[in-house]
Structure formats: C-alpha cells, structure tokens
Design a protein around this motif. Structure first.
Motif, PDB file in Angstrom:
ATOM      1  N   TRP A 124      70.049 110.277  41.817  1.00  0.00           N
ATOM      2  CA  TRP A 124      68.732 110.579  41.920  1.00  0.00           C
ATOM      3  C   TRP A 124      68.658 111.959  41.931  1.00  0.00           C
ATOM      4  N   ASP A 128      67.685 115.219  40.157  1.00  0.00           N
ATOM      5  CA  ASP A 128      66.825 115.418  39.908  1.00  0.00           C
ATOM      6  C   ASP A 128      67.376 117.251  39.360  1.00  0.00           C
ATOM      7  N   VAL A 135      63.601 113.456  34.805  1.00  0.00           N
ATOM      8  CA  VAL A 135      63.546 112.782  36.434  1.00  0.00           C
ATOM      9  C   VAL A 135      61.953 112.009  36.188  1.00  0.00           C
ATOM     10  N   GLU A 139      60.102 108.771  35.504  1.00  0.00           N
ATOM     11  CA  GLU A 139      59.072 108.484  37.099  1.00  0.00           C
ATOM     12  C   GLU A 139      57.810 107.584  35.852  1.00  0.00           C
ATOM     13  N   GLY A 142      58.542 104.565  34.587  1.00  0.00           N
ATOM     14  CA  GLY A 142      59.001 103.040  35.845  1.00  0.00           C
ATOM     15  C   GLY A 142      57.294 103.034  35.857  1.00  0.00           C
ATOM     16  N   ARG A 143      56.108 104.168  36.199  1.00  0.00           N
ATOM     17  CA  ARG A 143      54.555 103.501  36.162  1.00  0.00           C
ATOM     18  C   ARG A 143      54.203 103.016  34.971  1.00  0.00           C
TER      19      ARG A 143
END
Length: 153
Positions: A124, A128, A135, A139, A142-143
């Motif tokens: 990761w 990044d 990335v 994210e 994912g949220r």
C-alpha cells in the motif's frame, strides 16, 4: 548440491526432507528462519501446497489462503474425532499433520497473519508513492462501501 551450499538455490520441500535424512537432522535444522510461518512448517514436512491441502482435507485454494494470510476458512475449524468422542480444535488435530505441537502451530499462524499484514502495508505504501490519486479513490470507495454495509456506524 553445490547450488544449495552456495545459497543460489533452495531445495524443493520433498528434497529438503531427503537431504535432512541423509545428514541425520530435522529439515528445520537445514533452514535459517527468523519467524516461523505456516509455509515453513509445511516445507519442513516435505509437502507441496497441494499435498498439504490434501493431508488437511481441504481444497488447495483454501490451504493457499491459509498459508498466505494465516486466516482459517470453514475447512480449518474444529473437527469431531469419533475415536476420542469429542471435537478437537484446529491446532490440536492439525498440529500432528505439520509435525509440530499445537502451540507451535498457533504461533506460526500468528506470525503468518502479522507477515501478511506487514506485506499489505508495504504494498500500500509503495502504491501510495507511485499513484496517490488511485489510493485516494480506493479509500473513498472503501468508505462508501462501509457506509452501505454499516449505515448506522
């Protein structure tokens, strides 16, 4: 043999067992391992992944996931032993198949999980460094997924 001694090649699991027997030591004695993980325990038995999966009574893909992540699926749970008329926990029935104690198997599982987590974090971090926008998008996704799956929290 000279390739093994020079460190430019490592023997396959089944050859490691034969080499160890030839010199009168355990396979683990021929290896330098800082943190023993499930893969090491399997190699010390002289088994391939496919053979270990068969011995444990699970699909090869299931065993590969276990060896890579340290997380057990449904196949690696407690099992009923009719001879003892009781259910044996995973470490108790699987440890003899790895040739170790239940405690050593549990420790190898834990180190496998830790290694997997550390490798994921390293990958990761590299991603990044190379592609911050990607990335950030992952994210956000994912949220959003967590919000859909757990709307109250």
């Amino acid at each position: 043999m000279s390739f093994y001694l020079a460190g430019s090649r490592v023997p396959r699991p089944e050859h490691l067992v034969l080499l160890a027997a030839a010199v009168g030591v355990a396979p683990a004695d021929l290896c330098v391992v800082d943190q023993e993980r499930l893969a090491h325990l399997r190699v010390f038995t002289g088994r391939s992944r496919a053979r270990m999966a068969t011995v444990l009574g699970m699909a090869e893909a299931t065993y590969r996931e276990l060896e890579n992540t340290g997380h057990r699926g449904r196949a690696a749970r407690a099992r009923y032993d009719p001879d003892q008329d009781r259910t044996l926990p995973w470490q108790e029935w699987a440890a003899p198949l790895f040739g170790v104690t239940p405690e050593r198997l549990a420790a190898a599982e834990q180190r496998t999980r830790e290694h997997c987590r550390a490798e994921r974090e390293r990958r990761w971090a590299r991603m990044d460094e190379r592609d911050r926008a990607r990335v950030a998008a992952v994210e956000v996704a994912g949220r959003q997924t967590r919000a859909i799956l757990h709307p109250e929290g």
